[in-house]
Enzyme design. Sequence first.
Site, PDB file in Angstrom:
ATOM      1  N   GLY A   1      13.173  -1.978   1.390  1.00  0.00           N
ATOM      2  CA  GLY A   1      12.284  -2.867   2.105  1.00  0.00           C
ATOM      3  C   GLY A   1      10.997  -3.248   1.410  1.00  0.00           C
ATOM      4  O   GLY A   1      10.414  -4.274   1.723  1.00  0.00           O
TER       5      GLY A   1
ATOM      6  N   GLU B   1       1.759 -11.525   0.193  1.00  0.00           N
ATOM      7  CA  GLU B   1       0.941 -11.374   1.400  1.00  0.00           C
ATOM      8  C   GLU B   1      -0.541 -11.666   1.196  1.00  0.00           C
ATOM      9  O   GLU B   1      -1.298 -11.703   2.167  1.00  0.00           O
ATOM     10  CB  GLU B   1       1.122  -9.963   1.977  1.00  0.00           C
TER      11      GLU B   1
ATOM     12  N   GLU C   1       0.134  12.327   7.299  1.00  0.00           N
ATOM     13  CA  GLU C   1       0.667  10.976   7.453  1.00  0.00           C
ATOM     14  C   GLU C   1       0.473  10.491   8.893  1.00  0.00           C
ATOM     15  O   GLU C   1       0.057  11.237   9.771  1.00  0.00           O
ATOM     16  CB  GLU C   1       2.143  10.947   7.059  1.00  0.00           C
TER      17      GLU C   1
ATOM     18  N   ILE D   1       0.852  -1.185   0.000  1.00  0.00           N
ATOM     19  CA  ILE D   1       0.000   0.000   0.000  1.00  0.00           C
ATOM     20  C   ILE D   1       0.892   1.242   0.000  1.00  0.00           C
ATOM     21  O   ILE D   1       1.836   1.330   0.787  1.00  0.00           O
ATOM     22  CB  ILE D   1      -0.934   0.004   1.229  1.00  0.00           C
TER      23      ILE D   1
END
Length: 490
Positions: free
Chosen positions: A187, A233, A289, A168
């Site tokens: 990552g 995932e 954020e 996401i």
Amino acid sequence: MAEQPWDLRRVLDEIKDDPKNYHETDVEVDPDAELSGVYRYIGAGGTVQRPTQEGPAMMFNNVKGFPDTRVLTGLMASRRRVGKMFHHDYQTLGQYLNEAVSHPVEPETVTEADAPAHDVIYKATDEGFDIRKLVAAPTNTPQDAGPYITVGVVLGSSMDKSKSDVTIHRMVLEDKDKLGIYIMPGGRHIGAFAEEYEKANKPMPITINIGLDPAITIGATFEPPTTPFGYNELGVAGAIRNQAVQLVDGVTVDEQAIARSEYTLEGYIMPNERIQEDINTHTGKAMPEFPGYDGDANPALQVIKVTAVTHRENAIMQSVIGPSEEHVSMAGIPTEASILQLVDRAIPGKVLNVYNPPAGGGKLMTIMQIHKENEADEGIQRQAALLAFSAFKELKTVILVDEDVDIFDMNDVIWTMNTRFQADEDLMVLSGMRNHPLDPSERPQYDPKSIRFRGMSSKLVIDGTVPFDMKDQFERAQFMKVDDWEKYLK
């Protein structure tokens, strides 16, 4: 009879009659800042500036400029609601997801006839195609760089198609067929795939899937080392539901989409092309954020060229408020699972539970409940804290508490700091470590002696556990247990 496939609509059917968890409104709302402004009061929570609260998910049925679109927000903005939707105790969701990661159920491909995500199809080659008119993406605040897709699951693969991944990212609508996407360096497997395509100077096909079963959305936020390179995932969601996630081939790209998503955007991450995030607003801001601050507009986002928009009939656009409790659920619960997985391997039985609270946005803080059985366990709590930092590099603060403390009650947690903690004895500070660049304190101007580059941090361990040889001096007042206490409320 085959079981009904899991999707967003099945989940909503299970909670829609519970006013604590779901509310619809037909009052007109503007997606440009007003929608998020309204939900801020009703149920955002998290690190959103007060006043805010934990409240129901909201379905806005009358969205200005989008007469045929409903907008859903706040679905995961309550840990208890996530537990309800997963049919599991909200206090042990970390353990539950840890099991799901260890026993994934791989996705399966279905035919076009079984993919409601393709009920309605718009292609970029169609006359008048404009994602800004097709996708009711809200802005969080008036300062946002534009409308954002905040909970779009990006599905992409390596060039040889041997590995796929879902992640996401924040994505801003920049033009009629163009998105800017922020892929945080390091990552993220999608980022690794994009680098591979860019080195070959080839566009990377992707799909962006919006409006999903929260098992997919939450499962997609796992990161290395818990889900290593090549781990898809979507298998986590399959394990949660004991049912494979359904995929379908894209309409305009050589990539798959989630077959029961409400909206899908197909397109390509363009090689060696960048765009200024706030090119249309010049506010210097991106969007709020998870730490609770506006993110700085990125001067060079990667570019997605959109080739198609597909959606279900009577589609639901799903959105999240960046610093809301919803982010805590999406990021925090998988992080708890990641920490539990690592500590269970290294020091089994010593960490009873883990909680990443709203105060850290799900990423920056964790509370660990420690079990000390004998004097040989003294000190094991601090080793557990170091393991937590290893499991999740974006973690900044660890608070250690005893097993008689309710880790989901911040008053109980802070109580340990006032009665089981001495600052000169029980603090550990680890300087010069890597953390999350969205924390505004992590810049060289703030701490030049320890922070060489943006995104470095001094990390903190607060040891609020009682020394084993002093446990008898810290026993809490023991009240009478009354099993039928609820009768006094009737």
